[in-house]
Every structure is written in C-alpha cells, then in structure tokens.
Design a protein around this motif. Sequence first.
Motif, PDB file in Angstrom:
ATOM      1  N   GLY A  69     -19.260 -18.840  16.403  1.00  0.00           N
ATOM      2  CA  GLY A  69     -18.458 -19.487  17.432  1.00  0.00           C
ATOM      3  C   GLY A  69     -18.268 -20.987  17.298  1.00  0.00           C
ATOM      4  O   GLY A  69     -17.641 -21.611  18.134  1.00  0.00           O
ATOM      5  N   HIS A  70     -18.796 -21.601  16.251  1.00  0.00           N
ATOM      6  CA  HIS A  70     -18.627 -23.041  16.054  1.00  0.00           C
ATOM      7  C   HIS A  70     -17.259 -23.324  15.446  1.00  0.00           C
ATOM      8  O   HIS A  70     -16.703 -22.487  14.738  1.00  0.00           O
ATOM      9  CB  HIS A  70     -19.712 -23.594  15.120  1.00  0.00           C
ATOM     10  N   GLY A  71     -16.733 -24.512  15.701  1.00  0.00           N
ATOM     11  CA  GLY A  71     -15.512 -24.960  15.045  1.00  0.00           C
ATOM     12  C   GLY A  71     -15.812 -25.325  13.602  1.00  0.00           C
ATOM     13  O   GLY A  71     -16.972 -25.424  13.191  1.00  0.00           O
ATOM     14  N   LEU A  72     -14.762 -25.558  12.795  1.00  0.00           N
ATOM     15  CA  LEU A  72     -14.948 -25.841  11.383  1.00  0.00           C
ATOM     16  C   LEU A  72     -15.755 -27.113  11.154  1.00  0.00           C
ATOM     17  O   LEU A  72     -16.682 -27.123  10.346  1.00  0.00           O
ATOM     18  CB  LEU A  72     -13.590 -25.947  10.671  1.00  0.00           C
ATOM     19  N   ALA A  73     -15.432 -28.192  11.877  1.00  0.00           N
ATOM     20  CA  ALA A  73     -16.172 -29.450  11.686  1.00  0.00           C
ATOM     21  C   ALA A  73     -17.641 -29.267  12.062  1.00  0.00           C
ATOM     22  O   ALA A  73     -18.543 -29.732  11.352  1.00  0.00           O
ATOM     23  CB  ALA A  73     -15.546 -30.572  12.510  1.00  0.00           C
ATOM     24  N   SER A  74     -17.880 -28.580  13.145  1.00  0.00           N
ATOM     25  CA  SER A  74     -19.249 -28.329  13.579  1.00  0.00           C
ATOM     26  C   SER A  74     -19.979 -27.417  12.585  1.00  0.00           C
ATOM     27  O   SER A  74     -21.147 -27.640  12.263  1.00  0.00           O
ATOM     28  CB  SER A  74     -19.242 -27.691  14.970  1.00  0.00           C
ATOM     29  N   ALA A  75     -19.288 -26.401  12.090  1.00  0.00           N
ATOM     30  CA  ALA A  75     -19.893 -25.481  11.120  1.00  0.00           C
ATOM     31  C   ALA A  75     -20.256 -26.222   9.843  1.00  0.00           C
ATOM     32  O   ALA A  75     -21.323 -26.010   9.275  1.00  0.00           O
ATOM     33  CB  ALA A  75     -18.931 -24.332  10.816  1.00  0.00           C
ATOM     34  N   TRP A  76     -19.377 -27.116   9.396  1.00  0.00           N
ATOM     35  CA  TRP A  76     -19.629 -27.913   8.189  1.00  0.00           C
ATOM     36  C   TRP A  76     -20.883 -28.769   8.381  1.00  0.00           C
ATOM     37  O   TRP A  76     -21.738 -28.839   7.520  1.00  0.00           O
ATOM     38  CB  TRP A  76     -18.408 -28.785   7.916  1.00  0.00           C
ATOM     39  N   GLN A  77     -20.981 -29.386   9.571  1.00  0.00           N
ATOM     40  CA  GLN A  77     -22.126 -30.255   9.850  1.00  0.00           C
ATOM     41  C   GLN A  77     -23.408 -29.440  10.005  1.00  0.00           C
ATOM     42  O   GLN A  77     -24.455 -29.820   9.480  1.00  0.00           O
ATOM     43  CB  GLN A  77     -21.855 -31.072  11.108  1.00  0.00           C
ATOM     44  N   GLN A  78     -23.335 -28.326  10.723  1.00  0.00           N
ATOM     45  CA  GLN A  78     -24.526 -27.491  10.954  1.00  0.00           C
ATOM     46  C   GLN A  78     -25.074 -26.924   9.640  1.00  0.00           C
ATOM     47  O   GLN A  78     -26.277 -26.774   9.478  1.00  0.00           O
ATOM     48  CB  GLN A  78     -24.184 -26.327  11.897  1.00  0.00           C
ATOM     49  N   ALA A  79     -24.175 -26.589   8.706  1.00  0.00           N
ATOM     50  CA  ALA A  79     -24.597 -26.019   7.424  1.00  0.00           C
ATOM     51  C   ALA A  79     -25.075 -27.098   6.452  1.00  0.00           C
ATOM     52  O   ALA A  79     -25.525 -26.780   5.353  1.00  0.00           O
ATOM     53  CB  ALA A  79     -23.459 -25.218   6.807  1.00  0.00           C
ATOM     54  N   LEU A 131     -18.080 -27.242 -11.885  1.00  0.00           N
ATOM     55  CA  LEU A 131     -19.209 -27.661 -11.049  1.00  0.00           C
ATOM     56  C   LEU A 131     -18.792 -27.836  -9.594  1.00  0.00           C
ATOM     57  O   LEU A 131     -19.519 -27.454  -8.675  1.00  0.00           O
ATOM     58  CB  LEU A 131     -19.809 -28.962 -11.582  1.00  0.00           C
ATOM     59  N   LEU A 132     -17.619 -28.415  -9.382  1.00  0.00           N
ATOM     60  CA  LEU A 132     -17.118 -28.555  -8.013  1.00  0.00           C
ATOM     61  C   LEU A 132     -16.941 -27.181  -7.363  1.00  0.00           C
ATOM     62  O   LEU A 132     -17.296 -26.988  -6.200  1.00  0.00           O
ATOM     63  CB  LEU A 132     -15.803 -29.332  -8.005  1.00  0.00           C
ATOM     64  N   GLY A 133     -16.422 -26.236  -8.119  1.00  0.00           N
ATOM     65  CA  GLY A 133     -16.267 -24.877  -7.603  1.00  0.00           C
ATOM     66  C   GLY A 133     -17.594 -24.244  -7.230  1.00  0.00           C
ATOM     67  O   GLY A 133     -17.711 -23.569  -6.204  1.00  0.00           O
ATOM     68  N   ILE A 134     -18.606 -24.465  -8.056  1.00  0.00           N
ATOM     69  CA  ILE A 134     -19.938 -23.924  -7.761  1.00  0.00           C
ATOM     70  C   ILE A 134     -20.471 -24.526  -6.463  1.00  0.00           C
ATOM     71  O   ILE A 134     -20.960 -23.813  -5.578  1.00  0.00           O
ATOM     72  CB  ILE A 134     -20.910 -24.195  -8.922  1.00  0.00           C
ATOM     73  N   LEU A 135     -20.390 -25.855  -6.346  1.00  0.00           N
ATOM     74  CA  LEU A 135     -20.898 -26.515  -5.142  1.00  0.00           C
ATOM     75  C   LEU A 135     -20.144 -26.062  -3.893  1.00  0.00           C
ATOM     76  O   LEU A 135     -20.751 -25.794  -2.855  1.00  0.00           O
ATOM     77  CB  LEU A 135     -20.792 -28.034  -5.284  1.00  0.00           C
ATOM     78  N   ALA A 136     -18.829 -25.982  -3.991  1.00  0.00           N
ATOM     79  CA  ALA A 136     -18.028 -25.544  -2.842  1.00  0.00           C
ATOM     80  C   ALA A 136     -18.312 -24.082  -2.514  1.00  0.00           C
ATOM     81  O   ALA A 136     -18.429 -23.704  -1.346  1.00  0.00           O
ATOM     82  CB  ALA A 136     -16.545 -25.763  -3.123  1.00  0.00           C
ATOM     83  N   GLY A 137     -18.433 -23.262  -3.550  1.00  0.00           N
ATOM     84  CA  GLY A 137     -18.700 -21.836  -3.336  1.00  0.00           C
ATOM     85  C   GLY A 137     -20.025 -21.580  -2.642  1.00  0.00           C
ATOM     86  O   GLY A 137     -20.154 -20.651  -1.845  1.00  0.00           O
ATOM     87  N   GLU A 138     -21.020 -22.408  -2.931  1.00  0.00           N
ATOM     88  CA  GLU A 138     -22.319 -22.258  -2.266  1.00  0.00           C
ATOM     89  C   GLU A 138     -22.222 -22.504  -0.761  1.00  0.00           C
ATOM     90  O   GLU A 138     -23.074 -22.050  -0.011  1.00  0.00           O
ATOM     91  CB  GLU A 138     -23.326 -23.253  -2.841  1.00  0.00           C
ATOM     92  N   GLN A 139     -21.204 -23.222  -0.339  1.00  0.00           N
ATOM     93  CA  GLN A 139     -21.075 -23.569   1.076  1.00  0.00           C
ATOM     94  C   GLN A 139     -20.308 -22.533   1.879  1.00  0.00           C
ATOM     95  O   GLN A 139     -20.334 -22.552   3.106  1.00  0.00           O
ATOM     96  CB  GLN A 139     -20.385 -24.933   1.220  1.00  0.00           C
ATOM     97  N   ILE A 140     -19.635 -21.615   1.215  1.00  0.00           N
ATOM     98  CA  ILE A 140     -18.782 -20.647   1.919  1.00  0.00           C
ATOM     99  C   ILE A 140     -19.597 -19.777   2.879  1.00  0.00           C
ATOM    100  O   ILE A 140     -19.224 -19.607   4.041  1.00  0.00           O
ATOM    101  CB  ILE A 140     -17.996 -19.784   0.911  1.00  0.00           C
ATOM    102  N   VAL A 141     -20.708 -19.229   2.413  1.00  0.00           N
ATOM    103  CA  VAL A 141     -21.493 -18.313   3.258  1.00  0.00           C
ATOM    104  C   VAL A 141     -22.101 -19.035   4.464  1.00  0.00           C
ATOM    105  O   VAL A 141     -21.941 -18.570   5.602  1.00  0.00           O
ATOM    106  CB  VAL A 141     -22.562 -17.572   2.424  1.00  0.00           C
ATOM    107  N   PRO A 142     -22.789 -20.181   4.292  1.00  0.00           N
ATOM    108  CA  PRO A 142     -23.343 -20.854   5.469  1.00  0.00           C
ATOM    109  C   PRO A 142     -22.272 -21.279   6.479  1.00  0.00           C
ATOM    110  O   PRO A 142     -22.464 -21.139   7.687  1.00  0.00           O
ATOM    111  CB  PRO A 142     -24.058 -22.084   4.901  1.00  0.00           C
ATOM    112  N   VAL A 143     -21.135 -21.778   5.988  1.00  0.00           N
ATOM    113  CA  VAL A 143     -20.067 -22.197   6.899  1.00  0.00           C
ATOM    114  C   VAL A 143     -19.470 -20.982   7.596  1.00  0.00           C
ATOM    115  O   VAL A 143     -19.224 -21.007   8.800  1.00  0.00           O
ATOM    116  CB  VAL A 143     -18.982 -23.010   6.150  1.00  0.00           C
TER     117      VAL A 143
END
Length: 96
Positions: A55-65, A36-48
Amino acid sequence: MKIYLLSLGAGLLVGVIYSLLNVRSPAPPLVALVGLLGILAGEQIVPVARQLMSGHGLASAWQQAKCAPHMFGMLPGRQSAPSKSASSLEGLEKHS
C-alpha cells in the motif's frame, strides 16, 4: 571519496595486468557498466514491489526498501554532519 579512488586504482591495476598478459577485457566497458546497472536495479524490483503491494506509494516504497543507499553507496560528502531537518527534530524532542 577514498573508496572511489581505491576502486579506480584496482580497476587500473587490473587493466595493466590485462595489458601485460595481452588479454582483452571480457566485455566492452559500456556494455559491462550497463549490465552492472541492470543487476543493481533488478535487485531492487522485489523489495520495491513488496512495499507497493503493502500500500505504499512509489517514493515511499523506494525509501522503505533503502534502494538509493544500496545502488549508489555512500556518496562523497554524505558522511558529514546530519541534515538540518534531522538535527532540528532531535532538538524538538529534547525540549518536549
């Protein structure tokens, strides 16, 4: 907190039904949770990745997504009063 208790109750009910039917759960609990953790994390790969490529940094990309709310839901205590920084910003806007 109520949703967590409801989730736990539903899980316990399913466990009791499995036990009454003499059926084993489809996966060992740790394996299922890691999946389940893998599924949830995997869903975030494309938006991030999209945010990173724009051009966003990782922290900003995580927050924006909006990854944290999606992965962790509304954590207990988060639905209370708004943070001081948000309320102070609103106060500044009103006085301007």
